[in-house]
Design a protein around this motif. Sequence first.
Motif, PDB file in Angstrom:
ATOM      1  N   ASN A  84       0.835  -1.201   0.000  1.00  0.00           N
ATOM      2  CA  ASN A  84       0.000   0.000   0.000  1.00  0.00           C
ATOM      3  C   ASN A  84       0.871   1.253   0.000  1.00  0.00           C
ATOM      4  N   GLU A  85       0.262   2.357  -0.372  1.00  0.00           N
ATOM      5  CA  GLU A  85       0.950   3.644  -0.290  1.00  0.00           C
ATOM      6  C   GLU A  85       1.010   4.083   1.178  1.00  0.00           C
ATOM      7  N   GLU A  86       2.100   4.754   1.549  1.00  0.00           N
ATOM      8  CA  GLU A  86       2.252   5.193   2.932  1.00  0.00           C
ATOM      9  C   GLU A  86       1.127   6.118   3.350  1.00  0.00           C
ATOM     10  N   SER A  87       0.695   6.981   2.449  1.00  0.00           N
ATOM     11  CA  SER A  87      -0.346   7.962   2.774  1.00  0.00           C
ATOM     12  C   SER A  87      -1.691   7.299   3.025  1.00  0.00           C
ATOM     13  N   GLU A  88      -1.884   6.086   2.471  1.00  0.00           N
ATOM     14  CA  GLU A  88      -3.159   5.399   2.617  1.00  0.00           C
ATOM     15  C   GLU A  88      -3.221   4.528   3.867  1.00  0.00           C
ATOM     16  N   SER A  89      -2.077   4.277   4.470  1.00  0.00           N
ATOM     17  CA  SER A  89      -2.028   3.304   5.558  1.00  0.00           C
ATOM     18  C   SER A  89      -2.148   3.981   6.928  1.00  0.00           C
ATOM     19  N   THR A  90      -3.032   3.465   7.747  1.00  0.00           N
ATOM     20  CA  THR A  90      -3.134   3.915   9.148  1.00  0.00           C
ATOM     21  C   THR A  90      -2.779   2.787  10.109  1.00  0.00           C
ATOM     22  N   LEU A  91      -2.352   1.640   9.579  1.00  0.00           N
ATOM     23  CA  LEU A  91      -2.089   0.467  10.404  1.00  0.00           C
ATOM     24  C   LEU A  91      -0.597   0.261  10.602  1.00  0.00           C
ATOM     25  N   ALA A  92      -0.253  -0.271  11.772  1.00  0.00           N
ATOM     26  CA  ALA A  92       1.157  -0.502  12.096  1.00  0.00           C
ATOM     27  C   ALA A  92       1.292  -1.812  12.861  1.00  0.00           C
ATOM     28  N   PHE A  93       2.446  -2.481  12.661  1.00  0.00           N
ATOM     29  CA  PHE A  93       2.746  -3.697  13.415  1.00  0.00           C
ATOM     30  C   PHE A  93       3.054  -3.358  14.879  1.00  0.00           C
ATOM     31  N   ASN A  94       2.752  -4.307  15.739  1.00  0.00           N
ATOM     32  CA  ASN A  94       3.189  -4.234  17.130  1.00  0.00           C
ATOM     33  C   ASN A  94       3.411  -5.668  17.593  1.00  0.00           C
ATOM     34  N   VAL A  95       4.358  -5.876  18.503  1.00  0.00           N
ATOM     35  CA  VAL A  95       4.579  -7.211  19.044  1.00  0.00           C
ATOM     36  C   VAL A  95       4.351  -7.183  20.545  1.00  0.00           C
ATOM     37  N   GLN A  96       3.764  -8.259  21.037  1.00  0.00           N
ATOM     38  CA  GLN A  96       3.413  -8.365  22.453  1.00  0.00           C
ATOM     39  C   GLN A  96       3.975  -9.669  23.001  1.00  0.00           C
ATOM     40  N   PRO A  97       4.748  -9.622  24.092  1.00  0.00           N
ATOM     41  CA  PRO A  97       5.284 -10.866  24.672  1.00  0.00           C
ATOM     42  C   PRO A  97       4.166 -11.845  25.016  1.00  0.00           C
ATOM     43  N   LEU A  98       4.365 -13.099  24.696  1.00  0.00           N
ATOM     44  CA  LEU A  98       3.365 -14.134  24.969  1.00  0.00           C
ATOM     45  C   LEU A  98       2.997 -14.160  26.448  1.00  0.00           C
ATOM     46  N   GLU A  99       4.002 -14.032  27.320  1.00  0.00           N
ATOM     47  CA  GLU A  99       3.767 -14.138  28.759  1.00  0.00           C
ATOM     48  C   GLU A  99       3.003 -12.940  29.318  1.00  0.00           C
ATOM     49  N   ASP A 100       2.874 -11.858  28.547  1.00  0.00           N
ATOM     50  CA  ASP A 100       2.164 -10.658  29.019  1.00  0.00           C
ATOM     51  C   ASP A 100       0.708 -10.620  28.582  1.00  0.00           C
ATOM     52  N   ILE A 101       0.312 -11.504  27.692  1.00  0.00           N
ATOM     53  CA  ILE A 101      -1.007 -11.383  27.062  1.00  0.00           C
ATOM     54  C   ILE A 101      -2.132 -11.459  28.085  1.00  0.00           C
ATOM     55  N   HIS A 102      -2.068 -12.415  28.996  1.00  0.00           N
ATOM     56  CA  HIS A 102      -3.205 -12.648  29.897  1.00  0.00           C
ATOM     57  C   HIS A 102      -3.457 -11.475  30.837  1.00  0.00           C
ATOM     58  N   LEU A 103      -2.414 -10.873  31.365  1.00  0.00           N
ATOM     59  CA  LEU A 103      -2.603  -9.841  32.393  1.00  0.00           C
ATOM     60  C   LEU A 103      -2.377  -8.421  31.891  1.00  0.00           C
ATOM     61  N   HIS A 104      -1.696  -8.255  30.777  1.00  0.00           N
ATOM     62  CA  HIS A 104      -1.300  -6.916  30.361  1.00  0.00           C
ATOM     63  C   HIS A 104      -1.864  -6.545  28.991  1.00  0.00           C
ATOM     64  N   SER A 105      -2.974  -7.140  28.603  1.00  0.00           N
ATOM     65  CA  SER A 105      -3.510  -6.889  27.265  1.00  0.00           C
ATOM     66  C   SER A 105      -4.851  -6.176  27.359  1.00  0.00           C
ATOM     67  N   ASP A 106      -5.002  -5.146  26.542  1.00  0.00           N
ATOM     68  CA  ASP A 106      -6.279  -4.451  26.456  1.00  0.00           C
ATOM     69  C   ASP A 106      -6.627  -4.231  24.984  1.00  0.00           C
ATOM     70  N   PHE A 107      -6.540  -5.325  24.231  1.00  0.00           N
ATOM     71  CA  PHE A 107      -6.738  -5.267  22.792  1.00  0.00           C
ATOM     72  C   PHE A 107      -8.164  -5.698  22.447  1.00  0.00           C
ATOM     73  N   THR A 108      -8.631  -5.277  21.292  1.00  0.00           N
ATOM     74  CA  THR A 108      -9.898  -5.804  20.785  1.00  0.00           C
ATOM     75  C   THR A 108      -9.646  -7.178  20.162  1.00  0.00           C
ATOM     76  N   TYR A 109     -10.704  -7.935  20.048  1.00  0.00           N
ATOM     77  CA  TYR A 109     -10.675  -9.253  19.414  1.00  0.00           C
ATOM     78  C   TYR A 109      -9.690 -10.225  20.084  1.00  0.00           C
ATOM     79  N   GLU A 110      -9.696 -10.241  21.413  1.00  0.00           N
ATOM     80  CA  GLU A 110      -8.916 -11.244  22.125  1.00  0.00           C
ATOM     81  C   GLU A 110      -9.609 -12.603  21.971  1.00  0.00           C
TER      82      GLU A 110
END
Length: 880
Positions: A319-345
């Motif tokens: 995609n073109e940079e100007s069209e994109s509003t999305l970005a990668f992020n990485v989350q440690p596996l061991e943090d998911i249960h207690l430190h996650s506030d994401f949609t679609y868990e």
Amino acid sequence: MIKKIADRLFRWYCHPDYYPDIQGDLEELYHDKKEESPRSAPYFYLIEVLRLCRPALIRPLFKNSLFNSTGMFKNYFKISFRNLVKQKVFSVINIAGLAIGLAAFLLINQYVQFEKSYDKFFTDSDRVYRLTTDQVLDGVIGTRDAMSFAPSGNALVQAVPEFINSTATFQFNELIIRKNDRSVTEHKVIAVDSNYLEIFNYQVIAGGDPSTILKEPNTVVLTESRAKAYFGEENPVGQMLHILSGFDKGFKVTGVIQDTPENTHYKFDLLISLNTLEDRVQRDGWRGFNYYTYLQLAREANISEVIQKMPKMYELSGNEESESTLAFNVQPLEDIHLHSDFTYEPEVHGSIETVVFLNIISILIIIIAWVNYINLSTAKAIDRAREVGVRKAIGAHKLQLITQFLFESMILNLLAAGFAILIAQMVYPTFNQLVGKDVIGDVWLNKLFLTKLFSFAIVGALVSGLYPAFVLSNFRAVTVLKGKFRNSTKGTLLRKGLVIVQFTVSLVLLTGTFIIYQQVEYMRSADKGVDIDYVVGFNKPRFTSENENKMMEKMKQFVSSLLSHHAIINVGSSNSIPGGDLSDISSTTSEVQILGKTNAVKGTTYVQYCDDKYFDAVGIHLLAGRNFDATIATDTSTIIVNESFLKRLGIKDYNTVLNEYILYGTDENEDHKYRLIGIVKDYNRTSLKREVEPTASFYWDDSNGMVVRLNESSYKEGLAHLEATYQNYFPQTPLSYSFLDERFNTLFREDQQFGNVIATFSILAVIVASLGLFGLSAFMAINRAKEVGIRKVLGATIPQILMIFYQEFIVLIGLSAAVGIPLVYYTMDNWLDNYAYRVDFPWMFVGVAILLVIASALFTVGYQTIRVAVKNPSETLRYE
């Protein structure tokens, strides 16, 4: 060399009286062993020296030390036992308080450790990261999604050498599986690629190589419990299961793995090959982020440096940079249960705030128990003063007295530990039910629990016993034997300070409990914008493209048959049934605008597909415009939005935008334009922790979910008709329905459990504190018995005497309130801020908690005071 070290060690610890004889015997043994095996003789000699290190042979470490005489140990034990028996009430109070405190502390600690253990059982859990998707608007992170695009994992492995492996997974809501004539609805099914079992190393019980058993399409791996449910004791590998729900084909069982434990964020009962969904995966590509993707990091890599090297999403997606509003992020596996506030868990996750809160409560409970011991021990200093004076007069040293009192503390704490085991053993099934998880089993078989228990008992003996031991051992023999000893001002102030701590803790915990219950009750009873009483929801039978027309015709007949019954008022369909979790709806990140009315606005819009009966079936109110109409063919290109949708676009007058066109994206062709025909009132489709999302509804008469509104007066008849009709039309598919109000209650279950846990342990904390207050007030009443007798002789009434005792404790409670009120406001108001819809801080409950603490204190103190006050003064003043 080893022999010399052993000689020096033995000479250092051995008693001089025994050293020469034992040393000679050791030398003889050494030379005999040397003749047999010269190499092993020095090691044999060292082992014998270590075996001889026992109390009877150890040299005195200190003058008059406890370790010099086992007789001294016996003496301390006898005195400790006599004091426990002599002071029965105080012993029972201390043991009961410490036992309850230890049991409560360790049970909560077990839960806390369980919550922190999520996903740590995998071999390389510290090197596994989940790839998530952030929506970035004007440099600010908005919506954070737990899912990512299907190709993103492999693309990052190729672009970043430090990522050595990746796996993509897809979670199904449910699948219907048929074995012979039996159909089962499975709710925990995920599709995974062949790398999944390499990263998540579940034990393979039957089948081939973990890296190949899910390589071919139409293959399935079962967990051990599901394999037994389908095949009993037969070997399931190589056998077939027929999966309906959009597949309608046979799947070959290629393996059996261990059951997923409770402490993992991504649970499943069946794994099917992601290659089976190849067409969908290719179709989604970089357009739909509907997959949970995990990356494995190389051992030597640093994740902070790797993140800096990660390419931008648009660089990989094309995609073109100007069209994109999305970005990668990485989350440690061991943090998911207690430190996650994401949609679609994939499931409702835990909360680090809850864990910290419970940890604090457990510490406060054990502190209250220790405070009780310190308070009662120092308060009874007068009773022990003469004993200390006599012991000092006949030559006892301060160290011996400290050792004696610590020994008493140790015995009492170890007795409490024994009772704590019994309490924990009796209540652990109830505790598991309370927290909603099997966090602890049989206590007697839990070595870690027992180790912690006795470790904390010993720590408690030192913590609670040191101060009283030093206080009592510091008494001057001359003073106490002359009868001139009095409690010190410092000691009295300390006891009052400790009582203030107990009152403060009780106040904070009681107020917190009331506030949690009020918030949960508010969420249950709040107007959610829908009328869900006597409405049931369920999923339709899924079908394949080959039998689509036939099934759609059957569904129309099914709905008509339902509506023919007087107990069924309405039937509608939607892809998102109210009361579901965050992942029960679709979404898009395309920019949105109303052509000619607004500029394009970026953000996440949630997308619902429903028929023309859905809004009426669940009681969603139309504020402007009209509903969908199945008889109008063009309604397939119309749209109905909620208030939040228009608020984001800055629209206040809804009528000004009716019949205007809403455009998704920038391409103004007919496929992306929808005519706005209606606006509905905001309604909560999920937990009230989140605000109502901007939602757009599109007409679709074949959505997967169905809702049926029943007549309140005859809903049981309506349910019976629903079950019978469904069985008649779809005999091979089981019906699994739920009332929508129960679905919402399920969303609040975690908060309810949290409230129940807090309430239970708050009550225990108050009980332990009351036990200490009971003992302290009893001692005070006995000590002031002569004062009470004199006051009665001078004409004081019992109420007047009570007020004298009450005044002191009322002041202490007032000081507790001064400390506790700001504390409870800060903690609980912050907790309430976690909810988009919350109650105002309820000051009334602070007052109620203060009144309860006052009532508890006055009742406890009053009971002990009245026992003394009703006595005849001639009894209390007999020897004056």
